[in-house]
Design a protein around this motif. Structure first.
Motif, PDB file in Angstrom:
ATOM      1  N   GLY A 177       5.231   3.195  -5.446  1.00  0.00           N
ATOM      2  CA  GLY A 177       4.933   2.203  -4.418  1.00  0.00           C
ATOM      3  C   GLY A 177       3.459   1.853  -4.378  1.00  0.00           C
ATOM      4  O   GLY A 177       3.079   0.680  -4.204  1.00  0.00           O
ATOM      5  N   LEU A 178       2.606   2.863  -4.563  1.00  0.00           N
ATOM      6  CA  LEU A 178       1.161   2.615  -4.573  1.00  0.00           C
ATOM      7  C   LEU A 178       0.773   1.703  -5.732  1.00  0.00           C
ATOM      8  O   LEU A 178      -0.029   0.775  -5.564  1.00  0.00           O
ATOM      9  CB  LEU A 178       0.415   3.942  -4.676  1.00  0.00           C
ATOM     10  N   VAL A 179       1.346   1.941  -6.912  1.00  0.00           N
ATOM     11  CA  VAL A 179       1.056   1.098  -8.076  1.00  0.00           C
ATOM     12  C   VAL A 179       1.485  -0.343  -7.810  1.00  0.00           C
ATOM     13  O   VAL A 179       0.742  -1.295  -8.102  1.00  0.00           O
ATOM     14  CB  VAL A 179       1.759   1.655  -9.336  1.00  0.00           C
ATOM     15  N   LEU A 180       2.671  -0.510  -7.245  1.00  0.00           N
ATOM     16  CA  LEU A 180       3.121  -1.859  -6.905  1.00  0.00           C
ATOM     17  C   LEU A 180       2.185  -2.503  -5.880  1.00  0.00           C
ATOM     18  O   LEU A 180       1.914  -3.705  -5.943  1.00  0.00           O
ATOM     19  CB  LEU A 180       4.549  -1.818  -6.361  1.00  0.00           C
ATOM     20  N   GLY A 181       1.683  -1.699  -4.943  1.00  0.00           N
ATOM     21  CA  GLY A 181       0.735  -2.213  -3.959  1.00  0.00           C
ATOM     22  C   GLY A 181      -0.561  -2.676  -4.602  1.00  0.00           C
ATOM     23  O   GLY A 181      -1.137  -3.702  -4.207  1.00  0.00           O
ATOM     24  N   ILE A 182      -1.019  -1.933  -5.604  1.00  0.00           N
ATOM     25  CA  ILE A 182      -2.235  -2.332  -6.333  1.00  0.00           C
ATOM     26  C   ILE A 182      -1.989  -3.639  -7.080  1.00  0.00           C
ATOM     27  O   ILE A 182      -2.825  -4.556  -7.063  1.00  0.00           O
ATOM     28  CB  ILE A 182      -2.662  -1.212  -7.297  1.00  0.00           C
ATOM     29  N   PHE A 183      -0.823  -3.739  -7.736  1.00  0.00           N
ATOM     30  CA  PHE A 183      -0.491  -4.979  -8.443  1.00  0.00           C
ATOM     31  C   PHE A 183      -0.425  -6.154  -7.478  1.00  0.00           C
ATOM     32  O   PHE A 183      -0.961  -7.243  -7.758  1.00  0.00           O
ATOM     33  CB  PHE A 183       0.853  -4.837  -9.163  1.00  0.00           C
ATOM     34  N   ILE A 222       1.841  -5.844   0.959  1.00  0.00           N
ATOM     35  CA  ILE A 222       0.798  -4.962   0.409  1.00  0.00           C
ATOM     36  C   ILE A 222       0.663  -3.705   1.258  1.00  0.00           C
ATOM     37  O   ILE A 222       0.609  -2.587   0.733  1.00  0.00           O
ATOM     38  CB  ILE A 222      -0.546  -5.716   0.336  1.00  0.00           C
ATOM     39  N   ALA A 223       0.613  -3.869   2.574  1.00  0.00           N
ATOM     40  CA  ALA A 223       0.447  -2.721   3.472  1.00  0.00           C
ATOM     41  C   ALA A 223       1.613  -1.747   3.352  1.00  0.00           C
ATOM     42  O   ALA A 223       1.404  -0.522   3.310  1.00  0.00           O
ATOM     43  CB  ALA A 223       0.307  -3.202   4.912  1.00  0.00           C
ATOM     44  N   LEU A 224       2.831  -2.246   3.284  1.00  0.00           N
ATOM     45  CA  LEU A 224       4.000  -1.366   3.200  1.00  0.00           C
ATOM     46  C   LEU A 224       4.065  -0.655   1.850  1.00  0.00           C
ATOM     47  O   LEU A 224       4.476   0.512   1.775  1.00  0.00           O
ATOM     48  CB  LEU A 224       5.277  -2.166   3.439  1.00  0.00           C
ATOM     49  N   LEU A 225       3.672  -1.332   0.779  1.00  0.00           N
ATOM     50  CA  LEU A 225       3.660  -0.683  -0.533  1.00  0.00           C
ATOM     51  C   LEU A 225       2.608   0.419  -0.587  1.00  0.00           C
ATOM     52  O   LEU A 225       2.868   1.520  -1.102  1.00  0.00           O
ATOM     53  CB  LEU A 225       3.410  -1.719  -1.629  1.00  0.00           C
ATOM     54  N   LEU A 226       1.432   0.152  -0.052  1.00  0.00           N
ATOM     55  CA  LEU A 226       0.403   1.197   0.002  1.00  0.00           C
ATOM     56  C   LEU A 226       0.852   2.344   0.901  1.00  0.00           C
ATOM     57  O   LEU A 226       0.594   3.517   0.609  1.00  0.00           O
ATOM     58  CB  LEU A 226      -0.916   0.606   0.503  1.00  0.00           C
ATOM     59  N   PHE A 227       1.534   2.005   1.981  1.00  0.00           N
ATOM     60  CA  PHE A 227       2.045   3.046   2.879  1.00  0.00           C
ATOM     61  C   PHE A 227       3.078   3.920   2.180  1.00  0.00           C
ATOM     62  O   PHE A 227       3.164   5.123   2.459  1.00  0.00           O
ATOM     63  CB  PHE A 227       2.655   2.395   4.124  1.00  0.00           C
ATOM     64  N   THR A 228       3.855   3.349   1.260  1.00  0.00           N
ATOM     65  CA  THR A 228       4.808   4.156   0.495  1.00  0.00           C
ATOM     66  C   THR A 228       4.090   5.247  -0.278  1.00  0.00           C
ATOM     67  O   THR A 228       4.550   6.396  -0.330  1.00  0.00           O
ATOM     68  CB  THR A 228       5.598   3.254  -0.472  1.00  0.00           C
ATOM     69  N   GLY A 229       2.971   4.903  -0.891  1.00  0.00           N
ATOM     70  CA  GLY A 229       2.169   5.931  -1.559  1.00  0.00           C
ATOM     71  C   GLY A 229       1.663   6.973  -0.588  1.00  0.00           C
ATOM     72  O   GLY A 229       1.672   8.172  -0.886  1.00  0.00           O
ATOM     73  N   ALA A 230       1.244   6.527   0.592  1.00  0.00           N
ATOM     74  CA  ALA A 230       0.751   7.457   1.602  1.00  0.00           C
ATOM     75  C   ALA A 230       1.856   8.372   2.108  1.00  0.00           C
ATOM     76  O   ALA A 230       1.624   9.549   2.404  1.00  0.00           O
ATOM     77  CB  ALA A 230       0.129   6.679   2.763  1.00  0.00           C
TER      78      ALA A 230
END
Length: 665
Positions: A177-183, A222-230
């Motif tokens: 999820g974090l990688v997708l958020g970065i993309f 973006i926020a939800l994808l980064l939150f998945t990494g968190a």
């Protein structure tokens, strides 16, 4: 100074890992401890310089990637958010390094252990000083690698190997999820540099894009994808199952990774992206609900566990839930305040538990302890300090940071804020309950260990107790000292302050000046400021809940023998649910693990062996064997057979030549 604060542990790791046998155990202990001590000292200087003297800066070390329009620099971002994390990581890591000298003194691989600790510290430092998402991801994955090595350090234990693999795999889910958020960030903003991203957030607040035929709000995605990494890294509900199993690692690992550093990486990531979250209200609500449920569920599990380290592990998960629901109501500074205070008292509790385990000949089951407080009085005192801070009792660090989170949740005046507040109050009651359950079962009552273990109970050496002094000081004083700087004073000029009330702590620091631009909050979302003006009953409720939990623990486990067993028997379905950790592991095993195993078996047997191997190398080999078997039948050994074959070959050759000539004419 930035170089010393970040790269000293890396230098120590390289020396210890490459030259450990040459310099010996004492040399490795010295170089690794010196590395984190230098980093800690440099971090304190940077804190004074950056947070208090406004010397915010970014130090560019080298150009990392420069391809067309894409570029990434290897830089060290020095703002208040970074230097706070630097101080937390390096001070706690220094305590853990010193503690490990005594705790791991009998381990034959202690040189490798000390090297891994320094590697982990460096990876975490790279994460929190990153100036772009790629560098952050480098530190993020470095932390994951180092945690895998440390959790599975005792690789002669199958349980440790399984726990390391589980932590690695579960975190990969969040990391995807974090990688997708970065993309997604690069697609929307055209950059991965923090300053460039944050400068565009306001103008991108209403930007939508099409994805699979759906019109989606870009910043929310973006926020939800980064939150998945968190969620994965910070063990939030759903991806939390790796955290208690990670207790298979040595106790210093639990203190360093699962109390103060690795599990806070997700909190740091969310706070760093506060400019994005502020324009993604749906994402904030999701974060708030996840955090509140995590705090509550983890507390229910912690009440029923008997492994002393697992109880503290679920406490960590619960406190991380507090930090996340603080983020969900835009109380970013309150989340960081609790991150800082929690680092001290939770590391203190883990190392104190390690001292208990050391005294009890590696026993971790609280049912086999009891009646030992007179044998290890210093450890007993430190566990009290850590537990009082964890329970949020007045004058201790947790009191200030936990209260401001709960007050901010109430001050949000939203449905999710009120939900988070009451979940937090319930979790506070249960936290105090299982903290004193731990103290009573471990230190009080009749001894339940066998005579051989009781005969060898002894206090830990000074090298293990001295770091506890530092952490206990933080657990006592960090809340009151840093309250004003982190979350601001609730008082205005001309007000007569009532210093008899411990909530009315006056500090000359100003949170806006302290955090500067490292945290962004929209004026209408400033719940930390509003938290100073909530009703008095809201301010008192966390302490009342904590006191009720402590009284219940004494009543059930000290004054009414056998009452806990009777309560468990009468509430068996609920007790079994909590004791079995809400059956998350069983659910995942049935839905994901077993089905993945069946799918793997299908592809391995039918796909790989029967199709790929069957028609590939194995099929070719079988075909050549069959051809060779048929040709071998012609090898009879009779001369007239060979002459006959030669004649057939000669006739065929002459026929071919004849037809070629005829075709030419």
């Amino acid at each position: 100074m930035e170089i010393f604060a970040v790269f000293s542990p890396l230098f120590a790791f390289l020396v210890a890992f490459l030259c450990g046998r040459q310099i010996g155990e004492k040399g490795v202990n010295f170089i690794t401890c010196a590395g984190v001590f230098v980093a800690a000292f440099a971090s304190i200087i940077l804190f004074y310089d950056v947070a208090l003297n406004d010397a915010v800066r970014t130090v560019t070390l080298a150009s990392w990637i420069d391809i067309g329009a894409f570029s990434a620099q290897w830089s060290l971002r020095m703002d208040t958010l970074s230097v706070v994390m630097l101080c937390v990581i390096n001070i706690v890591s220094a305590c853990v390094h010193v503690y490990s000298i005594g705790y791991m003194s009998h381990d034959p691989h202690r040189i490798r252990f000390m090297a891994y600790l320094s590697l982990f510290t460096f990876a975490m430092l790279m994460l929190v000083t990153a100036d772009n998402l790629l560098q952050l991801f480098f530190g993020w994955e470095g932390v994951g690698l180092a945690s895998y090595l440390l959790i599975g350090f005792w690789n002669h234990k199958e349980s440790a190997n399984a726990a390391a693999v589980k932590a690695f795999v579960v975190n990969r889910i969040g990391d995807f999820g974090l990688v997708l958020g970065i993309f997604a960030t690069f697609v929307v903003f055209g950059t991965i540099q923090f300053d460039d991203i944050f400068a565009q957030t306001r103008q991108m607040a209403d930007y939508h894009f099409d994805f699979l035929g759906m019109e989606l709000h870009a910043l929310t995605v973006i926020a939800l994808l980064l939150f998945t990494g968190a969620v994965g890294k910070s063990a939030q509900l759903g991806l939390h199952t790796w955290l208690p199993d990670a207790m298979e690692g040595p106790t210093p690992v639990s203190a360093l990774i699962h109390a103060a550093t690795m599990v806070t990486a997700g909190v740091f990531l969310m706070v760093r992206f506060s400019p994005v979250l502020e324009f993604a209200p749906v994402a904030l609500m999701v974060v708030c609900v996840f955090g509140a449920l995590t705090a509550l569920v983890a507390a229910t599990i912690g009440m029923t566990q008997f492994d002393i380290k697992r109880v503290i592990a679920y406490s960590t998960m619960s406190q991380l839930g507090y930090m996340f629901f603080a983020i969900g109501v835009s109380a970013y500074s309150a989340a960081m305040f609790h991150l800082m205070t929690h680092a001290f008292f939770k590391a203190l509790l883990f190392l104190g538990a390690g001292s208990v385990i050391h005294a009890m000949s590696d026993e971790q089951d609280m049912r086999k302890m009891g009646g030992i407080w007179r044998h290890i009085p210093a450890t007993y005192m430190f566990m009290w300090v850590g537990s009082l801070a964890l329970a949020g009792m007045p004058f201790f660090a947790g009191y200030y940071s936990k209260d401001i989170i709960l007050e901010s949740a109430w001050a949000a005046e939203s449905g999710v804020g009120v939900f988070a507040f009451w979940c937090g109050i319930a979790a506070a009651l249960m936290t105090a309950f299982y903290s004193w359950r731990l103290i009573i079962m471990t230190f009080h009552g009749k001894p339940r260990a066998d005579e051989k273990v009781m005969a060898h109970i002894h206090e830990s050496p000074r090298v293990m107790l001295s770091p506890l002094v530092v952490l206990a000081t933080g657990a006592l004083m960090a809340g009151s000292i840093f309250y004003g700087g982190f979350v601001g004073s609730p008082y205005k000029e001309g007000h007569i302050y009532d210093l008899s009330n411990t909530t009315e702590y006056v500090n000359i620091w100003d949170k806006e000046h302290f955090w500067q631009e490292s945290i962004f909050v929209l004026p209408e979302n400033d719940t930390v400021e509003a938290a100073h003006h909530v009703p008095k009953w809201v301010k008192k409720m966390p302490v009342v809940a904590g006191l009720v939990g402590i009284v219940l623990a004494y009543w059930i486990y000290m004054f009414r023998a056998g009452l806990s067993e009777r309560i468990a028997a009468r509430t068996m379905p609920l007790y079994r649910l909590f004791f079995n950790k809400w059956y998350f592991d069983e659910l995942y095993d049935r839905v994901f693990v077993k089905n993945a195993w069946r799918l793997g078996q299908f592809f391995a047997i039918r796909g790989d062996r029967r199709v790929i191997d069957g028609y590939g190398p194995d099929g070719v080999a079988r075909l050549s064997q069959r051809i060779a078997a048929r040709l071998s039948k012609a090898q009879t050994g009779y001369l007239f057979h060979y002459a006959f074959i030669m004649i057939i070959g000669l006739v065929a050759l002459v026929t071919w030549v004849f037809f070629k000539i005829a075709a030419g004419l």
